[in-house]
Design a protein around this motif. Structure first.
Motif, PDB file in Angstrom:
ATOM      1  N   THR A 138       0.833  -1.204   0.000  1.00 15.67           N
ATOM      2  CA  THR A 138       0.000   0.000   0.000  1.00 15.67           C
ATOM      3  C   THR A 138       0.865   1.251   0.000  1.00 15.67           C
ATOM      4  OG1 THR A 138      -1.746  -1.160   1.219  1.00 15.67           O
ATOM      5  CG2 THR A 138      -1.810   1.248   1.241  1.00 15.67           C
ATOM      6  N   TYR A 139       1.856   1.272   0.886  1.00 17.74           N
ATOM      7  CA  TYR A 139       2.778   2.408   0.916  1.00 17.74           C
ATOM      8  C   TYR A 139       3.548   2.509  -0.402  1.00 17.74           C
ATOM      9  CZ  TYR A 139       1.972   2.221   5.981  1.00 17.74           C
ATOM     10  OH  TYR A 139       1.399   2.205   7.228  1.00 17.74           O
ATOM     11  N   GLY A 140       3.913   1.366  -0.958  1.00 19.49           N
ATOM     12  CA  GLY A 140       4.669   1.367  -2.204  1.00 19.49           C
ATOM     13  C   GLY A 140       3.904   2.015  -3.340  1.00 19.49           C
ATOM     14  N   LEU A 141       2.619   1.705  -3.449  1.00 23.64           N
ATOM     15  CA  LEU A 141       1.814   2.309  -4.509  1.00 23.64           C
ATOM     16  C   LEU A 141       1.715   3.817  -4.316  1.00 23.64           C
ATOM     17  CD1 LEU A 141       0.024   2.144  -6.972  1.00 23.64           C
ATOM     18  CD2 LEU A 141      -1.903   1.548  -5.489  1.00 23.64           C
ATOM     19  N   MET A 142       1.482   4.245  -3.078  1.00 25.27           N
ATOM     20  CA  MET A 142       1.386   5.680  -2.816  1.00 25.27           C
ATOM     21  C   MET A 142       2.713   6.377  -3.101  1.00 25.27           C
ATOM     22  SD  MET A 142      -1.708   6.040  -2.090  1.00 25.27           S
ATOM     23  CE  MET A 142      -1.533   7.795  -1.808  1.00 25.27           C
ATOM     24  N   LEU A 143       3.815   5.774  -2.691  1.00 19.44           N
ATOM     25  CA  LEU A 143       5.129   6.379  -2.915  1.00 19.44           C
ATOM     26  C   LEU A 143       5.461   6.456  -4.405  1.00 19.44           C
ATOM     27  CD1 LEU A 143       7.079   4.642  -0.015  1.00 19.44           C
ATOM     28  CD2 LEU A 143       6.631   7.098  -0.209  1.00 19.44           C
ATOM     29  N   SER A 144       5.081   5.437  -5.154  1.00 21.20           N
ATOM     30  CA  SER A 144       5.349   5.469  -6.594  1.00 21.20           C
ATOM     31  C   SER A 144       4.559   6.584  -7.267  1.00 21.20           C
ATOM     32  CB  SER A 144       5.020   4.115  -7.230  1.00 21.20           C
ATOM     33  OG  SER A 144       3.628   3.847  -7.203  1.00 21.20           O
ATOM     34  N   LEU A 145       3.317   6.785  -6.846  1.00 24.46           N
ATOM     35  CA  LEU A 145       2.504   7.864  -7.415  1.00 24.46           C
ATOM     36  C   LEU A 145       3.026   9.235  -6.983  1.00 24.46           C
ATOM     37  CD1 LEU A 145      -1.043   6.284  -6.995  1.00 24.46           C
ATOM     38  CD2 LEU A 145       0.131   6.748  -9.155  1.00 24.46           C
ATOM     39  N   ILE A 146       3.491   9.330  -5.755  1.00 22.78           N
ATOM     40  CA  ILE A 146       4.089  10.589  -5.292  1.00 22.78           C
ATOM     41  C   ILE A 146       5.342  10.899  -6.108  1.00 22.78           C
ATOM     42  CG2 ILE A 146       5.297  11.682  -3.354  1.00 22.78           C
ATOM     43  CD1 ILE A 146       3.308  10.217  -1.500  1.00 22.78           C
ATOM     44  N   SER A 147       6.100   9.860  -6.445  1.00 23.83           N
ATOM     45  CA  SER A 147       7.297  10.079  -7.265  1.00 23.83           C
ATOM     46  C   SER A 147       6.917  10.585  -8.654  1.00 23.83           C
ATOM     47  CB  SER A 147       8.117   8.787  -7.370  1.00 23.83           C
ATOM     48  OG  SER A 147       7.518   7.848  -8.244  1.00 23.83           O
ATOM     49  N   VAL A 148       5.783  10.122  -9.179  1.00 25.32           N
ATOM     50  CA  VAL A 148       5.290  10.631 -10.461  1.00 25.32           C
ATOM     51  C   VAL A 148       4.944  12.114 -10.328  1.00 25.32           C
ATOM     52  CG1 VAL A 148       3.459  10.454 -12.197  1.00 25.32           C
ATOM     53  CG2 VAL A 148       4.429   8.381 -11.200  1.00 25.32           C
ATOM     54  N   ALA A 149       4.305  12.462  -9.213  1.00 25.56           N
ATOM     55  CA  ALA A 149       3.941  13.861  -8.979  1.00 25.56           C
ATOM     56  C   ALA A 149       5.186  14.745  -8.890  1.00 25.56           C
ATOM     57  CB  ALA A 149       3.115  13.976  -7.700  1.00 25.56           C
ATOM     58  N   VAL A 150       6.177  14.304  -8.136  1.00 29.83           N
ATOM     59  CA  VAL A 150       7.413  15.083  -7.990  1.00 29.83           C
ATOM     60  C   VAL A 150       8.100  15.259  -9.344  1.00 29.83           C
ATOM     61  CG1 VAL A 150       9.728  15.085  -6.968  1.00 29.83           C
ATOM     62  CG2 VAL A 150       7.748  14.395  -5.593  1.00 29.83           C
ATOM     63  N   TYR A 151       8.129  14.195 -10.119  1.00 21.95           N
ATOM     64  CA  TYR A 151       8.747  14.235 -11.450  1.00 21.95           C
ATOM     65  C   TYR A 151       8.073  15.274 -12.344  1.00 21.95           C
ATOM     66  CZ  TYR A 151       9.730  12.550 -16.219  1.00 21.95           C
ATOM     67  OH  TYR A 151      10.070  12.448 -17.553  1.00 21.95           O
ATOM     68  N   HIS A 152       6.769  15.427 -12.207  1.00 24.28           N
ATOM     69  CA  HIS A 152       6.050  16.390 -13.043  1.00 24.28           C
ATOM     70  C   HIS A 152       6.094  17.805 -12.472  1.00 24.28           C
ATOM     71  CE1 HIS A 152       4.450  12.784 -14.990  1.00 24.28           C
ATOM     72  NE2 HIS A 152       4.153  13.573 -15.997  1.00 24.28           N
ATOM     73  N   ILE A 153       6.140  17.921 -11.162  1.00 21.22           N
ATOM     74  CA  ILE A 153       6.235  19.257 -10.564  1.00 21.22           C
ATOM     75  C   ILE A 153       7.552  19.917 -10.965  1.00 21.22           C
ATOM     76  CG2 ILE A 153       6.500  20.496  -8.378  1.00 21.22           C
ATOM     77  CD1 ILE A 153       4.492  18.477  -7.171  1.00 21.22           C
ATOM     78  N   PHE A 154       8.631  19.150 -10.905  1.00 23.70           N
ATOM     79  CA  PHE A 154       9.942  19.678 -11.314  1.00 23.70           C
ATOM     80  C   PHE A 154      10.162  19.370 -12.794  1.00 23.70           C
ATOM     81  CE2 PHE A 154      10.210  19.056  -6.736  1.00 23.70           C
ATOM     82  CZ  PHE A 154      10.723  20.280  -6.331  1.00 23.70           C
ATOM     83  N   HIS A 155       9.297  19.974 -13.601  1.00 22.52           N
ATOM     84  CA  HIS A 155       9.261  19.655 -15.024  1.00 22.52           C
ATOM     85  C   HIS A 155      10.451  20.205 -15.790  1.00 22.52           C
ATOM     86  CE1 HIS A 155       8.004  23.824 -15.829  1.00 22.52           C
ATOM     87  NE2 HIS A 155       7.315  23.695 -14.708  1.00 22.52           N
ATOM     88  N   THR A 156      11.212  21.106 -15.181  1.00 23.63           N
ATOM     89  CA  THR A 156      12.387  21.637 -15.877  1.00 23.63           C
ATOM     90  C   THR A 156      13.572  20.678 -15.818  1.00 23.63           C
ATOM     91  OG1 THR A 156      13.077  22.815 -13.873  1.00 23.63           O
ATOM     92  CG2 THR A 156      11.719  24.029 -15.464  1.00 23.63           C
TER      93      THR A 156
END
Length: 287
Positions: A138-156
């Motif tokens: 459960t934590y793994g799925l949430m962390l993987s999605l958070i990593s997707v969010a971070v990757y897109h927030i720092f789009h530069t």
């Protein structure tokens, strides 16, 4: 990707999920509950945490709560197929930011499958180790999605293949660390914190690219999560509880949380072509 491309992938994901369901059914038919006896029984089983009756003679102690995890398997299989399709189009300049990082979709899809199998293991066995695997997944799925969010927030920040691999490995290390961290922090605190972090990540990225992002997917993800929590709470409190019913509150929790997480993935997946690249050209690149 076009509808004509996506529909075959959905069909293949459905077939893979049905195949997994058949395997689970054969195991439940062939094996008995005695296989779990050498393992330590979880606290959840001792206090009868969930409404569903514990069929201790069956391989699947909680059939509905076990089979419902196929929802996670389906979403995971579909995302893995999307990642494979992205890899085959790696030279296409029209790919969006997530499509250019197929390993990240592999990570998310793998975590979906991990949760499906891990949660099924727990509800089938009701063992302590099963519960540990379930929560780590459960934590793994949430962390993987958070990593997707971070990757897109720092789009530069543009990652070459080597740095993409390092990114995925770092997330995997964090997921492994959560295996050690989980016993020290109650899930009642840790999981809500991860949900809030993911929601904030989606909202931040929506503000960054509001014309290209769908606020409805954010709202759907949040709403499905709240409904799932409410239903799970009712199940634990034995409200409208029928232990022998096929329809169980915790099984619905599995479906709704799977849909919620999939909406979060789609929020980053369904976007105009190269919107980050266009913004990047005006702000500069960090290699």
């Amino acid at each position: 990707m076009t509808r004509s491309t996506v529909l075959p992938l959905l069909f293949r994901a459905l077939l893979l999920t049905l195949g997994m369901g058949v395997v689970w059914g054969l195991l439940d038919w062939w094996l008995s509950g005695t296989i779990w006896q050498p393992m330590e029984i979880s606290r959840s089983a001792k206090i009868v945490e969930y409404c569903e009756f514990n069929h201790i003679h069956r391989f699947f102690h909680q059939p509905s709560n076990t089979y419902s995890n196929l929802a996670y398997v389906f979403f995971g299989a579909f995302i893995l197929l999307l990642a494979n399709a992205d890899s085959s189009r790696s030279g296409n300049a029209r790919l969006n930011r997530l499509e250019r990082f197929p390993a990240l979709s592999v990570l998310v899809g793998g975590c979906f499958v991990y949760l499906g199998v891990g949660s099924a293991f727990f509800h089938a066995s009701l063992t302590t180790i099963g519960q540990r695997v379930d929560m780590n997944a459960t934590y793994g799925l949430m962390l993987s999605l958070i990593s997707v969010a971070v990757y897109h927030i720092f789009h530069t920040v543009r990652l070459n293949p080597r740095r993409q691999l390092i990114w995925v490995l770092i997330v995997l290390v964090v997921i492994a660390y959560f295996w050690l961290l989980a016993p020290r922090l109650p899930s009642s605190r840790l999981l809500p914190a991860l949900i809030v972090a993911l929601t904030l990540g989606m909202l931040i990225n929506y503000v960054q690219f509001r014309r290209q992002r769908s606020l409805w997917l954010v709202l759907a993800s949040v709403a499905l999560t709240f409904i799932a929590i409410k239903i799970r709470t009712m199940d634990v409190q034995k409200i409208n509880c029928d232990p022998y019913s096929i329809l169980q509150g915790h099984a619905i929790w599995h479906l709704l949380t799977g849909l919620s997480s999939f909406c979060a993935y789609l929020f980053f997946r369904l976007t105009s072509i190269n919107i980050e690249s266009r913004r990047t050209r005006s702000t500069g690149l960090v290699q």
